[in-house]
Scaffold this motif. Structure first.
Motif, short mmCIF file in Angstrom:
data_model
loop_
_atom_site.label_atom_id
_atom_site.label_comp_id
_atom_site.label_asym_id
_atom_site.label_seq_id
_atom_site.Cartn_x
_atom_site.Cartn_y
_atom_site.Cartn_z
N LYS A 1 43.46 26.50 46.23
CA LYS A 1 42.49 27.52 46.65
C LYS A 1 43.06 28.92 46.45
N LEU A 2 44.30 29.10 46.85
CA LEU A 2 44.96 30.40 46.69
C LEU A 2 45.08 30.77 45.21
N SER A 3 45.39 29.80 44.39
CA SER A 3 45.52 30.03 42.96
C SER A 3 44.18 30.45 42.36
N LYS A 4 43.09 29.82 42.78
CA LYS A 4 41.76 30.20 42.30
C LYS A 4 41.41 31.62 42.72
N LYS A 5 41.72 31.98 43.97
CA LYS A 5 41.45 33.33 44.45
C LYS A 5 42.27 34.35 43.67
N TYR A 6 43.51 34.02 43.40
CA TYR A 6 44.38 34.93 42.65
C TYR A 6 43.86 35.12 41.23
N LYS A 7 43.46 34.03 40.58
CA LYS A 7 42.93 34.13 39.21
C LYS A 7 41.65 34.95 39.19
N LYS A 8 40.80 34.77 40.18
CA LYS A 8 39.56 35.54 40.26
C LYS A 8 39.87 37.02 40.47
N PHE A 9 40.82 37.31 41.32
CA PHE A 9 41.21 38.69 41.60
C PHE A 9 41.82 39.36 40.37
#
Length: 169
Positions: free
Chosen positions: A43-51
Motif C-alpha cells: 500500500k505504501l509503495s502504491k501511494k509513493y508511486k502515485k505521489f
C-alpha cells in the motif's frame, strides 16, 4: 529415546512435543506478521508511486516551493485584511448609525405633517437633532447637539421622541 542433551541440562523428563507446538505457533505468528507487513508495504509503495508519478526531484522541489510561496501570500493577505478590518471598525465608530425621525404638524391650520425632527447618532449616542418646522411663511430648521444621549438645550416633544427612536428606547 535417549536425549543426552536434555539430561545434561536437567530436563530429561520434558516432552519435546510441547516445544514443537510452541515453535510452530511462533512460526505461524511470524508468518502472519510478515504477510501484514507485506500488505502495508505494498500500500505504501502504491501511494509513493502515485505521489512521485511524472515527477523528479527538481519538479517536486518546485512544487513544494510553490506551495510555500502560496502560503506566504495567503498569510500576508490575511494580515492586510485584519488591518483593513480594524481600520474600518475604527472609522465606523464615528459614523452615524442610529436614525430616528418623527413627522408632525407644527401648527393646527397646516396639514400633511410637513414638519419633522430627525435624530442622527453614532454608536456612542452622540450626534445631532435636526428640527424642521414648516409654516405658512416658510420652513425653519434648527439643530441641537447630542452628546452621549443627552442635550444641553431642552428638547421638544417631537425631538425627544426622535432621539428615543434613534437610541432604541
Amino acid at each position: 529415546m535417549n536425549y543426552n542433551l536434555l539430561e545434561m541440562i536437567g530436563l530429561s523428563g520434558f516432552d519435546l512435543t510441547y516445544l514443537f507446538i510452541v515453535s510452530y505457533a511462533l512460526i505461524l505468528i511470524l508468518i502472519i506478521m510478515v504477510i501484514v507487513q507485506a500488505v502495508k508495504l505494498s500500500k505504501l509503495s502504491k501511494k509513493y508511486k502515485k505521489f512521485m508519478s511524472g515527477k523528479n526531484a527538481k519538479s517536486l522541489e518546485k512544487d513544494i516551493i510553490g506551495l510555500y510561496e502560496d502560503n506566504r501570500f495567503i498569510k500576508a493577505s490575511t494580515e492586510k485584511n485584519k488591518s483593513d478590518i480594524r481600520f474600518l471598525y475604527k472609522k465606523l465608530a464615528s459614523t452615524f448609525q442610529k436614525v430616528g425621525i418623527v413627522k408632525y404638524d407644527a401648527f393646527n391650520q397646516m396639514g400633511g405633517q410637513l414638519s419633522f425632527s430627525l435624530a442622527l447618532l453614532d454608536e456612542n449616542n452622540s450626534g445631532f437633532i435636526l428640527n424642521c418646522v414648516h409654516s405658512t411663511e416658510g420652513c425653519y430648521s434648527y439643530t441641537k447637539e447630542i452628546r452621549n444621549g443627552s442635550c444641553d438645550i431642552s428638547l421638544g416633544e417631537e425631538e425627544r421622541e426622535a432621539l428615543d427612536i434613534a437610541m432604541d428606547i
